[in-house]
Write a protein that holds these residues in place. Structure first.
Motif, PDB file in Angstrom:
ATOM      1  N   ASN A   6     -29.484   6.062  -6.210  1.00 51.16           N
ATOM      2  CA  ASN A   6     -28.593   5.038  -5.672  1.00 51.16           C
ATOM      3  C   ASN A   6     -28.339   5.218  -4.175  1.00 51.16           C
ATOM      4  N   ASN A  34     -31.745  -3.807  -9.012  1.00 49.98           N
ATOM      5  CA  ASN A  34     -30.467  -3.121  -9.234  1.00 49.98           C
ATOM      6  C   ASN A  34     -29.506  -4.120  -9.860  1.00 49.98           C
ATOM      7  N   GLN A  35     -28.217  -3.739  -9.910  1.00 53.27           N
ATOM      8  CA  GLN A  35     -27.240  -4.603 -10.575  1.00 53.27           C
ATOM      9  C   GLN A  35     -27.066  -5.938  -9.863  1.00 53.27           C
TER      10      GLN A  35
END
Length: 155
Positions: A6, A34-35
């Protein structure tokens, strides 16, 4: 999928590929997710190397002899590229050899050689006073090659 952590640092990545076809162009791109969503990288490509060109058969359509009103004999040379190969002649009334008008002689085997071997194949059931186009074809496990197109007219 491979997790990379991250952070905000660019990380190198690679993957090994196997069982690719020779002389084939492959396209690829790197994607990241990613989110917040997915980002698709640019599409790039590479082409795999082919077999040693000397291992591919070589042919030369040489000519035609014994022309009559309904028969002829096609001549050529075949170099099998050092592998066992098959050869045949294709012939047609059409100069571009369309599939619907294509005729071919029976396939014949040739031993593994790296020297040109003369071949001759007779054809029959030709039409009188008709133009024909023909070429020699050879195939081994590495590919198919077609010789130059020649023509003749039956008597």
């Amino acid at each position: 999928l491979e997790a990379v952590g991250n952070g905000t640092t660019q990380l190198p990545t690679s993957i090994a590929l196997a069982n690719l076809q020779p002389v084939t162009t492959y396209y690829f791109r790197l994607n990241a997710q990613n989110q917040f969503g997915t980002v698709n990288g640019s599409i790039l490509n590479f082409k795999t190397a082919g077999p040693d060109s000397t291992a591919i058969p070589a042919v030369k359509t040489s000519g035609v002899t014994d022309i009559s009103t309904s028969t002829a004999a096609f001549l050529g040379t075949v170099n099998s590229g050092g592998l066992v190969a098959t050869y045949w002649f294709e012939y047609s009334l059409e100069p571009l050899f369309p599939a619907a008008a294509l005729h071919q002689t029976a396939k014949r085997s040739i031993t593994a050689t790296t020297n040109p071997i003369p071949v001759e194949v007779g054809v029959s059931d030709l039409s009188t006073k008709t133009n024909y186009y023909f070429r020699l074809v050879a195939e081994n496990t590495l590919g198919v090659v077609r010789g130059e197109r020649l023509s003749f007219k039956t008597k």
